[in-house]
Motif scaffolding. Structure first.
Motif, PDB file in Angstrom:
ATOM      1  N   GLU A 172      13.474  -6.676   3.481  1.00 43.34           N
ATOM      2  CA  GLU A 172      12.258  -6.931   4.257  1.00 43.34           C
ATOM      3  C   GLU A 172      11.044  -6.272   3.620  1.00 43.34           C
ATOM      4  O   GLU A 172       9.952  -6.833   3.600  1.00 43.34           O
ATOM      5  CB  GLU A 172      12.421  -6.447   5.705  1.00 43.34           C
ATOM      6  CG  GLU A 172      13.446  -7.205   6.520  1.00 43.34           C
ATOM      7  CD  GLU A 172      14.887  -6.748   6.300  1.00 43.34           C
ATOM      8  OE1 GLU A 172      15.782  -7.403   6.850  1.00 43.34           O
ATOM      9  OE2 GLU A 172      15.126  -5.761   5.580  1.00 43.34           O
ATOM     10  N   GLU A 173      11.240  -5.061   3.103  1.00 45.77           N
ATOM     11  CA  GLU A 173      10.131  -4.337   2.471  1.00 45.77           C
ATOM     12  C   GLU A 173       9.702  -4.991   1.166  1.00 45.77           C
ATOM     13  O   GLU A 173       8.504  -5.165   0.917  1.00 45.77           O
ATOM     14  CB  GLU A 173      10.522  -2.873   2.243  1.00 45.77           C
ATOM     15  CG  GLU A 173      10.632  -2.101   3.532  1.00 45.77           C
ATOM     16  CD  GLU A 173      11.274  -0.739   3.394  1.00 45.77           C
ATOM     17  OE1 GLU A 173      11.016   0.109   4.266  1.00 45.77           O
ATOM     18  OE2 GLU A 173      12.045  -0.497   2.425  1.00 45.77           O
ATOM     19  N   THR A 174      10.663  -5.375   0.320  1.00 43.13           N
ATOM     20  CA  THR A 174      10.274  -5.969  -0.968  1.00 43.13           C
ATOM     21  C   THR A 174       9.712  -7.380  -0.793  1.00 43.13           C
ATOM     22  O   THR A 174       8.974  -7.861  -1.651  1.00 43.13           O
ATOM     23  CB  THR A 174      11.449  -5.986  -1.965  1.00 43.13           C
ATOM     24  OG1 THR A 174      12.533  -6.744  -1.423  1.00 43.13           O
ATOM     25  CG2 THR A 174      11.895  -4.577  -2.315  1.00 43.13           C
ATOM     26  N   LYS A 175      10.030  -8.030   0.317  1.00 45.07           N
ATOM     27  CA  LYS A 175       9.468  -9.360   0.581  1.00 45.07           C
ATOM     28  C   LYS A 175       7.962  -9.283   0.854  1.00 45.07           C
ATOM     29  O   LYS A 175       7.234 -10.262   0.669  1.00 45.07           O
ATOM     30  CB  LYS A 175      10.186 -10.008   1.765  1.00 45.07           C
ATOM     31  CG  LYS A 175       9.805 -11.450   1.977  1.00 45.07           C
ATOM     32  CD  LYS A 175      10.634 -12.089   3.074  1.00 45.07           C
ATOM     33  CE  LYS A 175      10.256 -13.562   3.234  1.00 45.07           C
ATOM     34  NZ  LYS A 175      11.079 -14.223   4.250  1.00 45.07           N
ATOM     35  N   LYS A 176       7.458  -8.114   1.260  1.00 47.73           N
ATOM     36  CA  LYS A 176       6.032  -7.931   1.542  1.00 47.73           C
ATOM     37  C   LYS A 176       5.167  -7.988   0.276  1.00 47.73           C
ATOM     38  O   LYS A 176       3.965  -8.210   0.357  1.00 47.73           O
ATOM     39  CB  LYS A 176       5.793  -6.585   2.234  1.00 47.73           C
ATOM     40  CG  LYS A 176       6.419  -6.482   3.604  1.00 47.73           C
ATOM     41  CD  LYS A 176       6.189  -5.106   4.187  1.00 47.73           C
ATOM     42  CE  LYS A 176       6.852  -4.955   5.542  1.00 47.73           C
ATOM     43  NZ  LYS A 176       6.644  -3.617   6.104  1.00 47.73           N
ATOM     44  N   PHE A 177       5.787  -7.773  -0.887  1.00 44.12           N
ATOM     45  CA  PHE A 177       5.053  -7.751  -2.147  1.00 44.12           C
ATOM     46  C   PHE A 177       4.882  -9.165  -2.690  1.00 44.12           C
ATOM     47  O   PHE A 177       5.690 -10.056  -2.427  1.00 44.12           O
ATOM     48  CB  PHE A 177       5.798  -6.909  -3.188  1.00 44.12           C
ATOM     49  CG  PHE A 177       5.822  -5.444  -2.881  1.00 44.12           C
ATOM     50  CD1 PHE A 177       4.849  -4.595  -3.368  1.00 44.12           C
ATOM     51  CD2 PHE A 177       6.835  -4.900  -2.096  1.00 44.12           C
ATOM     52  CE1 PHE A 177       4.868  -3.237  -3.093  1.00 44.12           C
ATOM     53  CE2 PHE A 177       6.864  -3.549  -1.808  1.00 44.12           C
ATOM     54  CZ  PHE A 177       5.879  -2.714  -2.312  1.00 44.12           C
ATOM     55  N   SER A 178       3.832  -9.356  -3.470  1.00 41.26           N
ATOM     56  CA  SER A 178       3.619 -10.597  -4.208  1.00 41.26           C
ATOM     57  C   SER A 178       4.038 -10.357  -5.655  1.00 41.26           C
ATOM     58  O   SER A 178       4.018  -9.220  -6.141  1.00 41.26           O
ATOM     59  CB  SER A 178       2.141 -10.981  -4.191  1.00 41.26           C
ATOM     60  OG  SER A 178       1.683 -11.135  -2.875  1.00 41.26           O
ATOM     61  N   ALA A 179       4.379 -11.429  -6.349  1.00 42.73           N
ATOM     62  CA  ALA A 179       4.678 -11.297  -7.773  1.00 42.73           C
ATOM     63  C   ALA A 179       3.431 -10.760  -8.476  1.00 42.73           C
ATOM     64  O   ALA A 179       2.310 -11.154  -8.157  1.00 42.73           O
ATOM     65  CB  ALA A 179       5.093 -12.633  -8.349  1.00 42.73           C
ATOM     66  N   GLY A 180       3.626  -9.836  -9.388  1.00 45.51           N
ATOM     67  CA  GLY A 180       2.507  -9.218 -10.114  1.00 45.51           C
ATOM     68  C   GLY A 180       2.753  -7.733 -10.295  1.00 45.51           C
ATOM     69  O   GLY A 180       3.883  -7.300 -10.458  1.00 45.51           O
ATOM     70  N   ILE A 181       1.697  -6.960 -10.235  1.00 42.85           N
ATOM     71  CA  ILE A 181       1.785  -5.511 -10.426  1.00 42.85           C
ATOM     72  C   ILE A 181       1.515  -4.808  -9.101  1.00 42.85           C
ATOM     73  O   ILE A 181       0.565  -5.130  -8.395  1.00 42.85           O
ATOM     74  CB  ILE A 181       0.765  -5.004 -11.466  1.00 42.85           C
ATOM     75  CG1 ILE A 181       0.965  -5.715 -12.808  1.00 42.85           C
ATOM     76  CG2 ILE A 181       0.858  -3.484 -11.647  1.00 42.85           C
ATOM     77  CD1 ILE A 181       2.269  -5.386 -13.489  1.00 42.85           C
ATOM     78  N   ALA A 182       2.368  -3.848  -8.772  1.00 45.16           N
ATOM     79  CA  ALA A 182       2.157  -2.956  -7.632  1.00 45.16           C
ATOM     80  C   ALA A 182       2.119  -1.539  -8.193  1.00 45.16           C
ATOM     81  O   ALA A 182       2.511  -1.297  -9.341  1.00 45.16           O
ATOM     82  CB  ALA A 182       3.271  -3.106  -6.610  1.00 45.16           C
ATOM     83  N   TYR A 183       1.658  -0.621  -7.379  1.00 42.97           N
ATOM     84  CA  TYR A 183       1.593   0.781  -7.809  1.00 42.97           C
ATOM     85  C   TYR A 183       2.268   1.658  -6.769  1.00 42.97           C
ATOM     86  O   TYR A 183       2.201   1.373  -5.570  1.00 42.97           O
ATOM     87  CB  TYR A 183       0.138   1.221  -8.000  1.00 42.97           C
ATOM     88  CG  TYR A 183      -0.526   0.495  -9.136  1.00 42.97           C
ATOM     89  CD1 TYR A 183      -0.433   0.975 -10.432  1.00 42.97           C
ATOM     90  CD2 TYR A 183      -1.214  -0.690  -8.908  1.00 42.97           C
ATOM     91  CE1 TYR A 183      -1.026   0.282 -11.482  1.00 42.97           C
ATOM     92  CE2 TYR A 183      -1.806  -1.382  -9.955  1.00 42.97           C
ATOM     93  CZ  TYR A 183      -1.696  -0.890 -11.241  1.00 42.97           C
ATOM     94  OH  TYR A 183      -2.270  -1.574 -12.279  1.00 42.97           O
ATOM     95  N   ALA A 184       2.915   2.718  -7.243  1.00 47.20           N
ATOM     96  CA  ALA A 184       3.538   3.700  -6.357  1.00 47.20           C
ATOM     97  C   ALA A 184       2.976   5.068  -6.691  1.00 47.20           C
ATOM     98  O   ALA A 184       2.709   5.383  -7.855  1.00 47.20           O
ATOM     99  CB  ALA A 184       5.055   3.701  -6.531  1.00 47.20           C
ATOM    100  N   GLN A 185       2.783   5.885  -5.661  1.00 43.49           N
ATOM    101  CA  GLN A 185       2.261   7.229  -5.855  1.00 43.49           C
ATOM    102  C   GLN A 185       2.877   8.155  -4.817  1.00 43.49           C
ATOM    103  O   GLN A 185       2.987   7.808  -3.639  1.00 43.49           O
ATOM    104  CB  GLN A 185       0.749   7.248  -5.716  1.00 43.49           C
ATOM    105  CG  GLN A 185       0.133   8.615  -5.977  1.00 43.49           C
ATOM    106  CD  GLN A 185      -1.377   8.585  -5.842  1.00 43.49           C
ATOM    107  OE1 GLN A 185      -1.909   8.039  -4.884  1.00 43.49           O
ATOM    108  NE2 GLN A 185      -2.069   9.172  -6.808  1.00 43.49           N
TER     109      GLN A 185
END
Length: 97
Positions: free
Chosen positions: A55-68
Motif C-alpha cells: 500500500e505504501e509503495t503504491k503511493k509513489f509514481s515511477a521516477g525519483i523519490a528521496y528519503a531522509q
C-alpha cells in the motif's frame, strides 16, 4: 524500488545513533508521500532498516523519490542525513497480493 512491492531499505549512518525520536521521510515531486518513525524501523548500531508495505509503495509514481532520516538525540540535538535518491519503477499489475 518497484511500486506495489515490499522493499526493505537499509540506511547506514556514520556512527551509532542514540535518539529520542526518528522520522524517516519519503518525498517525491515536492510532496511528502510517507513518514515512518522509530516504531516502524529496526535499529542495530548505526544501521536503520524499514520495510514498506504494498500500500505504501503504491503511493509513489515511477521516477525519483528521496528519503531522509531526521532524529533528535537524548540531549535535544536534531540531526538530519543528506537526502538519498531512490529510483521508483513502475509495475505492470497494480493489484495488491
Amino acid at each position: 524500488m518497484i511500486r506495489t512491492t515490499t522493499p526493505t531499505h537499509v540506511f547506514q549512518l556514520n556512527e551509532p545513533l542514540s535518539f529520542e525520536a526518528i522520522q524517516l521521510t519519503y518525498k517525491q515531486e515536492g510532496d511528502i508521500i510517507l513518514v515512518k518513525t522509530e516504531d516502524d524501523c529496526t535499529i542495530d548500531g548505526n544501521t536503520i532498516s524499514v520495510t514498506l508495505t504494498q500500500e505504501e509503495t503504491k503511493k509513489f509514481s515511477a521516477g525519483i523519490a528521496y528519503a531522509q532520516i531526521k532524529a533528535i538525540d537524548n540531549s535535544g540535538n536534531v540531526i538530519a542525513t543528506n537526502p538519498v535518491a531512490i529510483h521508483v519503477q513502475e509495475v505492470l499489475n497494480e493489484v495488491l497480493l
